[in-house]
Design a protein around this motif. Structure first.
Motif, PDB file in Angstrom:
ATOM      1  N   ARG A  43       2.219   1.689  -3.479  1.00  0.00           N
ATOM      2  CA  ARG A  43       1.129   2.090  -4.377  1.00  0.00           C
ATOM      3  C   ARG A  43       0.781   3.567  -4.189  1.00  0.00           C
ATOM      4  O   ARG A  43       0.595   4.312  -5.157  1.00  0.00           O
ATOM      5  N   GLU A  44       0.710   4.000  -2.934  1.00  0.00           N
ATOM      6  CA  GLU A  44       0.400   5.411  -2.654  1.00  0.00           C
ATOM      7  C   GLU A  44       1.499   6.335  -3.159  1.00  0.00           C
ATOM      8  O   GLU A  44       1.228   7.449  -3.619  1.00  0.00           O
ATOM      9  N   ARG A  96       0.835  -1.209   0.000  1.00  0.00           N
ATOM     10  CA  ARG A  96       0.000   0.000   0.000  1.00  0.00           C
ATOM     11  C   ARG A  96       0.866   1.254   0.000  1.00  0.00           C
ATOM     12  O   ARG A  96       0.527   2.247  -0.655  1.00  0.00           O
ATOM     13  N   GLY A 151       1.272   5.602 -16.189  1.00  0.00           N
ATOM     14  CA  GLY A 151       0.590   4.668 -15.311  1.00  0.00           C
ATOM     15  C   GLY A 151       1.513   3.609 -14.767  1.00  0.00           C
ATOM     16  O   GLY A 151       2.645   3.436 -15.226  1.00  0.00           O
ATOM     17  N   THR A 211      -1.285   6.805 -12.895  1.00  0.00           N
ATOM     18  CA  THR A 211      -2.584   6.138 -12.800  1.00  0.00           C
ATOM     19  C   THR A 211      -2.375   4.636 -12.634  1.00  0.00           C
ATOM     20  O   THR A 211      -1.575   4.039 -13.355  1.00  0.00           O
ATOM     21  N   GLU A 212      -3.106   4.027 -11.692  1.00  0.00           N
ATOM     22  CA  GLU A 212      -2.962   2.582 -11.508  1.00  0.00           C
ATOM     23  C   GLU A 212      -3.775   1.843 -12.566  1.00  0.00           C
ATOM     24  O   GLU A 212      -4.946   2.139 -12.796  1.00  0.00           O
ATOM     25  N   GLU A 239       1.331  -0.575 -12.712  1.00  0.00           N
ATOM     26  CA  GLU A 239       0.518  -1.757 -12.417  1.00  0.00           C
ATOM     27  C   GLU A 239       1.269  -2.658 -11.445  1.00  0.00           C
ATOM     28  O   GLU A 239       2.485  -2.823 -11.544  1.00  0.00           O
ATOM     29  N   ARG A 272       1.033   6.747  -6.900  1.00  0.00           N
ATOM     30  CA  ARG A 272      -0.113   7.615  -7.145  1.00  0.00           C
ATOM     31  C   ARG A 272       0.229   9.062  -6.819  1.00  0.00           C
ATOM     32  O   ARG A 272      -0.207   9.998  -7.516  1.00  0.00           O
TER      33      ARG A 272
END
Length: 810
Positions: free
Chosen positions: A518-519, A515, A581, A527-528, A583, A522
């Protein structure tokens, strides 16, 4: 599966109401969708004897009958059936009777001016058939002595209730009355009374050979020739049981094969032996089982000529097709009223072979449904003996030939180790009256023994459980036995209260780090994205699916970059502009074993800015350092020290603008610019950058206490002292290597290092470049003086000269 309660009571000793039995079966995993209580269909219908029959005075098609229904005086009933006559026993709906199948309540009425008190019923009016040509007439030679006023329900099988039961796909044994009887016996502890057919006497005067071309498709085949049988309607008890199960009665031979299928779950088929001889063209018969040749024809019982495909499994006579094995019989060899000799087939067919065979013709029958789920291999002989026994009883005849081909290998039983500790761990606490406790060993033993398992103790609270043959297909592991214990013990008997002490939920270290990463991405404006884990085949070490839905999704992806490139291209083609982006997903590679890993990948490129009028409306491509800066900002945000090293291994990336990423000696991943050739083929902007990182490496380096727990460090209130250093260095030496050496030599006083100038060109020695760094020195407890900084700075200069042979310029 339609379960007749009367039939079931002959197999297992129970006295439960239909509703109570339905509740118990449903709680055990067999959903009862409907209860068809046939006792209500003829409540108030009695046996009547027609004493007289006269013509109705006012209607040609009506009869005026006096009927003895066991009352003080006969009843006068007007009847419109053509087959009514005197001295017959009929079913009479008395006054006040409600017939639910025709939604009619019997009341006194006048028909063409003549009073009628009751109604003589047909089978359709009682719900037993869809249509009837006339009223039902009882045959005393079949039903026994009849008395007016008797309840007709026992005579017509209407003293029964039918449970419409649905079983799960793994319970093939539940598609038979014997299988349900075993289940009911296990649930209730009632006595099981299964039919035990004896080996019939035979006079083997003829021979019939059997040829199995594919032993896997047909592991066992029993063929029995019974001569001089008498084709006739089945006795009423057999017709009623078939009717209750939703099967139409045809004749005694065909009805027996259907009856055995319903009773034991083993499909059978009966051939007219004379028709087999006719098809074969000789009385030397060889029954065969083989797969069809493309284009062969067979005419099935529905009158259709079916063109066969190679996956169709056939029963042949002298290699000529007669029927679809285990699916649908053939019209040329069906049993008819003129049949004298019967060849009875009892066979085991492979589930997959029957499924493919049926699908090739768009057929699914009661027989194929049982074969597809898997019949009981150990019950073949029992079902065949039972069928032969009934044929000899109901149709007469003599066994003149019997042949068996059996290639079944190995034992049809399985032994599974079971631990009481594991049972308790999975199932938890059970309700013991007003108290709550653990399952006891005796409960486990009692439950599994009721299912037909044999338990042998192998130590302290462990058993070796031998599974019965009829549960061989679905009881394979310890967890299957635990499921059976829970099912029979009763799901409603397990504790539904939470433990007294609960523990709040929390995220694992891996989830926290994922997390956090991921944050961070972002936060940098990416963009995820989410893609399928399946893609196109053709890559090295790729795992290709054996049965893909689509060619475009027929292989597991080996990386995330290909999907991101396609997403970037798609967004441009749709007019959505450049895509920045990332992933997070799984990738798969094939080494000696399947290797699954979790990775993070991203794509950057294109001009994201607004107000391009200041540049004449032209796009300004993202530079290498801008893309690298986004990635470095993410690393700084999560606290990951990453170094960049030149790399050329990925052919999709620019050979001079690609770097491998390292964390404390562990390879983290790759970052680079797309190769110009690939960019031109895809029609992408001038500069597009991609990266892929190993999430496991990130987690490994961030799950330490030092990385997870932030430590506060105050800013120094004392001023810094700057020093610049410039030198010529070989182009082969990386800036990261130089920075690492400077930091190590600078020690605690060195606060930061920054490259602020690079020059290649005139007056620079060949093969070298001019680099300039700014070094910032600072102390937390004092203002630094020259005598503090100069020795440290000199140490940095000497380390660079010694390790990289640089030529100092300042």
């Amino acid at each position: 599966m339609r379960i007749s309660l009367n039939w079931l009571r002959e197999l297992v000793d129970i006295s439960m109401t239909p509703e109570a039995l339905a509740e118990k079966l449903t709680m055990a995993g067999f959903e009862v969708e409907d209860i068809e209580d046939r006792r209500t269909w003829a409540d108030g219908v009695v046996v009547g004897k027609v004493l007289t029959r006269e013509q109705h005075p006012n209607a040609d098609r009506l009869s005026l009958c006096t009927v003895d229904i066991g009352a003080e005086s006969p009843s006068q009933i007007v009847c419109g059936a053509a087959n009514v006559r005197a001295d017959i026993f009929v079913a009479v709906a008395t006054l006040g009777t409600y017939l639910p199948n025709v939604d009619l309540k019997i009341k006194p009425a006048k028909l063409r001016g003549v009073e009628s008190k009751g109604m003589i019923c047909s089978l359709s009016e009682l719900g037993l058939t869809k249509e009837s040509e006339g009223i039902h007439i009882f045959d005393e030679t079949v039903t026994g002595a009849l008395t007016p006023g008797m309840d007709v329900r026992p005579l017509l099988g209407l003293d029964d209730a039918i449970l419409d039961l649905t079983s799960t796909a793994n319970r093939a044994d539940a598609l038979s009355m014997v299988g349900i009887a075993r289940e009911v016996a296990a649930l209730t502890g009632a006595t099981l009374r299964l039919p035990e057919p004896s080996v019939p006497e035979s006079q083997k005067t003829k021979s019939v050979s059997i040829k199995i071309s594919d032993a896997q498709a047909c592991p066992a085949y029993i063929g029995t020739l019974i001569e001089n049988v008498k084709i006739a309607p089945s006795p009423l008890w057999l017709q009623r049981r078939l009717l209750a199960s939703g099967v139409r009665s045809i004749n005694n031979i065909v009805d027996i094969t259907n009856y055995i299928m319903l009773e034991w779950g083993q499909p059978l088929h009966a051939f007219d032996f004379d028709s087999l001889v006719k098809v074969a063209g000789t009385d030397q018969i060889e029954m065969g089982v083989r797969f069809a040749r493309s284009g062969e024809l067979v005419k099935t019982l529905d009158g259709q000529d079916r063109t066969l495909q190679e996956q169709a499994l056939l029963i042949t006579v002298n290699d000529k097709p007669t029927m679809l094995a285990g699916v649908f019989g053939g019209e040329e060899t069906e049993v008819s009223d003129s049949t004298q000799h019967v060849f009875l087939e009892a066979a085991i067919f492979d589930s997959a072979a029957i499924r493919k065979s049926g699908r090739s013709q768009g057929l699914r029958t009661e027989a194929s449904a049982r074969y597809e789920r898997g019949v009981n291999w150990a019950g073949l002989e029992t079902a065949a003996r039972r069928a032969v026994q009934l044929i000899l009883e109901l149709a007469g005849g003599t066994i003149t030939a019997q042949e068996t081909v059996d290639t079944r290998q190995g034992s049809l039983t399985r032994s599974i180790s079971l631990r009481l500790e594991r049972v308790r761990e999975v199932l938890g606490m059970v309700e013991l009256g007003d108290d709550v406790g653990e399952l006891q060993a005796k409960d486990v033993e009692h439950t599994l023994t009721a299912l037909g398992c044999e338990l042998k103790s192998t130590g302290s609270e462990t058993w070796n459980v031998t599974v019965p043959p009829y549960r061989y297909r679905d009881l394979e592991r310890e967890i299957d036995l635990i499921e059976e214990i829970a099912r029979l013990y009763g799901y409603n008997n397990f504790s539904d209260t939470l433990p007294a002490k609960t523990e709040p939920g929390y995220l694992s270290i891996e989830q926290l780090i994922s997390r956090k990463v991921r944050e961070a991405f972002r936060g940098m404006g990416l963009t995820e994205l989410i893609h399928y884990s399946l893609g196109k085949p053709g890559e090295e070490r790729q795992i290709v699916l054996a049965n893909p839905l689509f060619t475009e999704y027929s292989a597991l992806r080996t990386d995330l970059i290909n999907g991101l490139i396609e997403a970037f291209q798609y967004n441009l083609e749709q007019g959505n502009g450049a895509l920045n982006g990332f992933e997070i997903g799984h990738v798969f590679t094939q080494e000696e074993d399947l290797i699954e890993a979790e990775a993070i990948a991203g794509i950057l490129g294109g001009d994201q800015s607004q107000g391009k009028w200041v540049r004449g409306g032209k796009d300004q491509p993202m530079t290498w350092f801008e893309a690298k800066g986004i990635l470095e900002s993410v690393f700084d945000r999560v606290g990951l020290p990453v170094e960049f090293q030149p790399d050329r291994r990925d052919p999709r990336l620019h050979p001079g603008r690609t770097a491998s990423l390292w964390v404390r000696g562990d390879r983290l991943g790759t970052f680079g610019q797309l190769h110009p050739q690939l960019r031109q083929e895809r029609g992408l902007p001038d500069e597009v950058y991609v990266f892929q990182l190993d999430l496991e490496v990130i987690i490994r380096h961030l799950e330490t206490d030092e990385a997870m727990v932030p430590v506060f460090k105050s800013f120094s209130t004392y001023p810094a002292s700057d020093r610049d250093i410039a030198f010529y260095a070989s182009r082969e030496v990386g800036v990261s290597d130089l920075e690492r050496t400077i930091v190590k030599a600078g020690g605690k006083l060195l606060e930061s290092v920054e490259l602020f100038d690079e020059y290649k060109g005139d007056r620079v020695p060949e093969g070298q470049r001019s680099l300039a760094f700014r070094l910032v020195y600072r102390a937390d407890d004092r203002t630094l003086k020259d005598e503090d900084v100069d020795p440290v700075h000199q140490k940095v200069r000497e380390a660079l000269v010694e390790k990289f042979r640089v030529e100092l310029r300042s």
